[in-house]
Design a protein around this motif. Structure first.
Motif, PDB file in Angstrom:
ATOM      1  N   ILE A  21      18.799  52.319  62.019  1.00 30.47           N
ATOM      2  CA  ILE A  21      17.750  52.870  61.157  1.00 30.47           C
ATOM      3  C   ILE A  21      17.540  54.347  61.476  1.00 30.47           C
ATOM      4  CG2 ILE A  21      15.278  52.826  60.670  1.00 30.47           C
ATOM      5  CD1 ILE A  21      15.389  49.782  60.952  1.00 30.47           C
ATOM      6  N   ALA A  22      17.460  54.670  62.774  1.00 36.26           N
ATOM      7  CA  ALA A  22      17.281  56.071  63.173  1.00 36.26           C
ATOM      8  C   ALA A  22      18.438  56.932  62.679  1.00 36.26           C
ATOM      9  CB  ALA A  22      17.156  56.170  64.694  1.00 36.26           C
ATOM     10  N   MET A  23      19.672  56.412  62.820  1.00 36.90           N
ATOM     11  CA  MET A  23      20.848  57.160  62.387  1.00 36.90           C
ATOM     12  C   MET A  23      20.845  57.364  60.872  1.00 36.90           C
ATOM     13  SD  MET A  23      24.883  56.140  62.591  1.00 36.90           S
ATOM     14  CE  MET A  23      24.733  55.143  61.096  1.00 36.90           C
ATOM     15  N   GLU A  24      20.508  56.305  60.129  1.00 39.30           N
ATOM     16  CA  GLU A  24      20.502  56.391  58.664  1.00 39.30           C
ATOM     17  C   GLU A  24      19.424  57.358  58.168  1.00 39.30           C
ATOM     18  OE1 GLU A  24      22.426  55.111  56.412  1.00 39.30           O
ATOM     19  OE2 GLU A  24      23.654  53.731  57.556  1.00 39.30           O
ATOM     20  N   ILE A  25      18.265  57.369  58.840  1.00 36.39           N
ATOM     21  CA  ILE A  25      17.194  58.282  58.432  1.00 36.39           C
ATOM     22  C   ILE A  25      17.608  59.729  58.660  1.00 36.39           C
ATOM     23  CG2 ILE A  25      14.865  59.080  59.015  1.00 36.39           C
ATOM     24  CD1 ILE A  25      14.088  56.153  59.426  1.00 36.39           C
ATOM     25  N   VAL A  26      18.233  59.984  59.818  1.00 32.83           N
ATOM     26  CA  VAL A  26      18.712  61.349  60.103  1.00 32.83           C
ATOM     27  C   VAL A  26      19.750  61.776  59.076  1.00 32.83           C
ATOM     28  CG1 VAL A  26      19.975  62.767  61.750  1.00 32.83           C
ATOM     29  CG2 VAL A  26      18.167  61.255  62.562  1.00 32.83           C
ATOM     30  N   LEU A  27      20.708  60.891  58.794  1.00 35.20           N
ATOM     31  CA  LEU A  27      21.723  61.210  57.791  1.00 35.20           C
ATOM     32  C   LEU A  27      21.106  61.339  56.400  1.00 35.20           C
ATOM     33  CD1 LEU A  27      24.672  58.863  58.895  1.00 35.20           C
ATOM     34  CD2 LEU A  27      24.495  61.329  59.202  1.00 35.20           C
ATOM     35  N   GLY A  28      20.009  60.609  56.166  1.00 37.46           N
ATOM     36  CA  GLY A  28      19.350  60.675  54.873  1.00 37.46           C
ATOM     37  C   GLY A  28      18.691  62.019  54.600  1.00 37.46           C
ATOM     38  N   ILE A  29      18.421  62.802  55.659  1.00 44.84           N
ATOM     39  CA  ILE A  29      17.833  64.126  55.477  1.00 44.84           C
ATOM     40  C   ILE A  29      18.749  64.994  54.608  1.00 44.84           C
ATOM     41  CG2 ILE A  29      17.163  66.260  56.668  1.00 44.84           C
ATOM     42  CD1 ILE A  29      16.310  64.484  59.046  1.00 44.84           C
ATOM     43  N   ASP A  30      20.061  64.900  54.862  1.00 48.02           N
ATOM     44  CA  ASP A  30      21.026  65.670  54.070  1.00 48.02           C
ATOM     45  C   ASP A  30      20.899  65.320  52.593  1.00 48.02           C
ATOM     46  OD1 ASP A  30      21.803  66.320  56.618  1.00 48.02           O
ATOM     47  OD2 ASP A  30      23.588  65.067  56.608  1.00 48.02           O
ATOM     48  N   ASN A  31      20.854  64.020  52.324  1.00 43.47           N
ATOM     49  CA  ASN A  31      20.724  63.553  50.945  1.00 43.47           C
ATOM     50  C   ASN A  31      19.430  64.045  50.302  1.00 43.47           C
ATOM     51  OD1 ASN A  31      23.047  62.256  50.254  1.00 43.47           O
ATOM     52  ND2 ASN A  31      22.278  60.189  50.530  1.00 43.47           N
ATOM     53  N   LEU A  32      18.322  63.954  51.045  1.00 45.25           N
ATOM     54  CA  LEU A  32      17.026  64.345  50.489  1.00 45.25           C
ATOM     55  C   LEU A  32      16.986  65.830  50.145  1.00 45.25           C
ATOM     56  CD1 LEU A  32      14.284  62.386  52.476  1.00 45.25           C
ATOM     57  CD2 LEU A  32      14.934  62.149  50.091  1.00 45.25           C
ATOM     58  N   ILE A  33      17.568  66.660  50.998  1.00 41.11           N
ATOM     59  CA  ILE A  33      17.602  68.102  50.715  1.00 41.11           C
ATOM     60  C   ILE A  33      18.363  68.361  49.426  1.00 41.11           C
ATOM     61  CG2 ILE A  33      18.506  70.331  51.506  1.00 41.11           C
ATOM     62  CD1 ILE A  33      17.949  69.415  54.369  1.00 41.11           C
ATOM     63  N   PHE A  34      19.532  67.710  49.296  1.00 40.24           N
ATOM     64  CA  PHE A  34      20.353  67.885  48.102  1.00 40.24           C
ATOM     65  C   PHE A  34      19.614  67.376  46.860  1.00 40.24           C
ATOM     66  CE2 PHE A  34      23.637  66.394  45.118  1.00 40.24           C
ATOM     67  CZ  PHE A  34      24.350  67.575  44.949  1.00 40.24           C
ATOM     68  N   ILE A  35      19.007  66.188  46.976  1.00 48.69           N
ATOM     69  CA  ILE A  35      18.273  65.607  45.851  1.00 48.69           C
ATOM     70  C   ILE A  35      17.105  66.501  45.450  1.00 48.69           C
ATOM     71  CG2 ILE A  35      16.771  63.683  45.189  1.00 48.69           C
ATOM     72  CD1 ILE A  35      18.599  61.864  46.893  1.00 48.69           C
ATOM     73  N   SER A  36      16.397  67.055  46.433  1.00 45.19           N
ATOM     74  CA  SER A  36      15.242  67.905  46.144  1.00 45.19           C
ATOM     75  C   SER A  36      15.646  69.150  45.366  1.00 45.19           C
ATOM     76  CB  SER A  36      14.548  68.308  47.447  1.00 45.19           C
ATOM     77  OG  SER A  36      14.071  67.172  48.130  1.00 45.19           O
ATOM     78  N   ILE A  37      16.697  69.817  45.836  1.00 45.44           N
ATOM     79  CA  ILE A  37      17.152  71.038  45.175  1.00 45.44           C
ATOM     80  C   ILE A  37      17.646  70.737  43.770  1.00 45.44           C
ATOM     81  CG2 ILE A  37      18.949  72.822  45.220  1.00 45.44           C
ATOM     82  CD1 ILE A  37      18.655  72.848  48.256  1.00 45.44           C
ATOM     83  N   LEU A  38      18.380  69.636  43.630  1.00 38.42           N
ATOM     84  CA  LEU A  38      18.965  69.288  42.338  1.00 38.42           C
ATOM     85  C   LEU A  38      17.889  68.904  41.316  1.00 38.42           C
ATOM     86  CD1 LEU A  38      21.920  69.205  41.404  1.00 38.42           C
ATOM     87  CD2 LEU A  38      21.901  66.748  41.800  1.00 38.42           C
ATOM     88  N   THR A  39      16.959  68.049  41.723  1.00 41.41           N
ATOM     89  CA  THR A  39      15.953  67.550  40.771  1.00 41.41           C
ATOM     90  C   THR A  39      14.873  68.584  40.472  1.00 41.41           C
ATOM     91  OG1 THR A  39      14.757  66.496  42.609  1.00 41.41           O
ATOM     92  CG2 THR A  39      16.302  65.132  41.361  1.00 41.41           C
ATOM     93  N   LEU A  42      15.110  70.228  37.119  1.00 42.18           N
ATOM     94  CA  LEU A  42      14.815  69.455  35.914  1.00 42.18           C
ATOM     95  C   LEU A  42      13.403  69.786  35.403  1.00 42.18           C
ATOM     96  CD1 LEU A  42      16.135  65.969  37.101  1.00 42.18           C
ATOM     97  CD2 LEU A  42      17.243  67.469  35.437  1.00 42.18           C
ATOM     98  N   PRO A  43      13.096  69.448  34.145  1.00 42.22           N
ATOM     99  CA  PRO A  43      11.711  69.582  33.681  1.00 42.22           C
ATOM    100  C   PRO A  43      10.764  68.805  34.597  1.00 42.22           C
ATOM    101  CG  PRO A  43      13.168  69.129  31.836  1.00 42.22           C
ATOM    102  CD  PRO A  43      13.999  68.992  33.073  1.00 42.22           C
ATOM    103  N   ALA A 127      22.295  76.407  33.666  1.00 41.31           N
ATOM    104  CA  ALA A 127      21.696  76.310  35.005  1.00 41.31           C
ATOM    105  C   ALA A 127      20.803  75.082  35.134  1.00 41.31           C
ATOM    106  CB  ALA A 127      20.886  77.574  35.315  1.00 41.31           C
ATOM    107  N   ALA A 128      20.328  74.544  34.022  1.00 39.79           N
ATOM    108  CA  ALA A 128      19.428  73.387  34.066  1.00 39.79           C
ATOM    109  C   ALA A 128      20.200  72.107  33.744  1.00 39.79           C
ATOM    110  CB  ALA A 128      18.304  73.575  33.052  1.00 39.79           C
ATOM    111  N   PRO A 129      20.434  71.253  34.748  1.00 46.43           N
ATOM    112  CA  PRO A 129      21.204  70.040  34.492  1.00 46.43           C
ATOM    113  C   PRO A 129      20.370  68.994  33.785  1.00 46.43           C
ATOM    114  CG  PRO A 129      20.429  70.076  36.756  1.00 46.43           C
ATOM    115  CD  PRO A 129      19.988  71.362  36.134  1.00 46.43           C
ATOM    116  N   SER A 130      21.040  68.027  33.170  1.00 43.26           N
ATOM    117  CA  SER A 130      20.341  66.891  32.578  1.00 43.26           C
ATOM    118  C   SER A 130      20.074  65.866  33.671  1.00 43.26           C
ATOM    119  CB  SER A 130      21.203  66.277  31.480  1.00 43.26           C
ATOM    120  OG  SER A 130      22.391  65.726  32.040  1.00 43.26           O
ATOM    121  N   VAL A 131      19.224  64.890  33.361  1.00 44.41           N
ATOM    122  CA  VAL A 131      18.931  63.827  34.332  1.00 44.41           C
ATOM    123  C   VAL A 131      20.212  63.074  34.682  1.00 44.41           C
ATOM    124  CG1 VAL A 131      17.685  61.669  34.699  1.00 44.41           C
ATOM    125  CG2 VAL A 131      16.534  63.572  33.575  1.00 44.41           C
ATOM    126  N   ALA A 132      21.037  62.788  33.666  1.00 41.75           N
ATOM    127  CA  ALA A 132      22.288  62.053  33.902  1.00 41.75           C
ATOM    128  C   ALA A 132      23.217  62.835  34.826  1.00 41.75           C
ATOM    129  CB  ALA A 132      22.979  61.759  32.571  1.00 41.75           C
TER     130      ALA A 132
END
Length: 250
Positions: A21-39, A42-43, A127-132
């Motif tokens: 769980i600790a390892m997955e949460i740490v690795l999940g930080i990378d995903n969250l940063i990417f998701i935050s910037i990407l989303t 969006l509107p 520059a503005a991606p769609s949700v898909a």
């Protein structure tokens, strides 16, 4: 049933679960940063929906990959040799994912450093991606991280139920943290550039791992934590300068 009871009564299984769980949460930080910037591009009314949908689909993908764990582990076998290094499917996936991250981060940095002109509608639209499109990019990156984390998890425990519980708990944490992190990044423009720098670092690390140069994760996350700490001090300093002094009030 006996198998599940045996796992519940095994201290080693609980230790493996906590570590995973600790390892997955740490690795999940990378995903969250990417998701935050990407989303955040969006509107505003679609951002939270896109984050939750992306994370939800990502967990389905990861659980599906856990069902093929024997195949995933087999991806470490060399497929061909070049430059004196045997490249496996895992190596090629890491290199492709790293190149994708470097390309995406570089593109976003260019967009922030040299934004499109006011009248350039084509640049604004592109520059503005769609949700898909955002969901598709989230899934591409999650596939890369999933393969790597599953191979690492297999080295820690042979029990699939433990891996499944670790993934579900981690996704719950990501769902709770997604909106606050994205909103924090959106409110602080300098954090965006720092986060993009993190993505460049992570992408470069994935490419290096694919070419057989192991970079200890502790070094990467320590550097990220140090940089984030310095940026937080800068934020506090900027806010302190904006506050009117007591002498000015009198």
């Amino acid at each position: 049933m006996e198998y599940a009871i045996g796992l519940l009564s095994d201290p080693a299984a609980w230790a493996a679960l906590a570590t995973l769980i600790a390892m997955e949460i740490v690795l999940g930080i990378d995903n969250l940063i990417f998701i935050s910037i990407l989303t955040n591009k969006l509107p505003e009314e679609k951002r939270s929906f896109a984050r939750r949908l992306g994370i939800g689909m990502a967990v389905v993908l990861r659980l599906a990959l856990l069902g093929t764990v024997a195949i995933i582990v087999g991806l470490t076998a060399p497929v061909f040799t070049a430059f004196g290094h045997g490249f496996s499917w895992r190596d090629m996936i890491l290199i492709a994912g790293g190149l994708f991250l470097v390309w995406k981060a570089t593109k976003e940095i260019h967009h922030h450093v040299d934004p499109p002109e006011e009248g350039d509608m084509f640049e604004k639209a592109s520059a503005a991606p769609s949700v898909a499109a955002a969901i598709g990019q989230i899934l591409i990156l999650d596939l890369v991280f999933s393969v790597d984390s599953i191979i690492t998890a297999v080295g820690m425990t042979p029990h699939i139920p433990i891996m499944v519980v670790a993934v579900v708990v981690t996704v719950g944490v990501m769902l709770l943290a997604a909106d606050p992190l994205a909103n924090f990044i959106a409110r602080n423009p300098t954090i965006v550039m720092l986060a993009l720098g993190f993505l460049l670092l992570i992408g470069t690390t994935l490419i290096a791992e694919g070419f057989g140069a192991h970079v200890p994760k502790g070094y990467i996350y320590t550097a990220m934590a140090f940089s984030a700490g310095i940026e937080l001090l800068n934020m506090f300093a900027r806010r302190a300068k904006k506050k009117p002094s007591t002498t000015e009030l009198h």
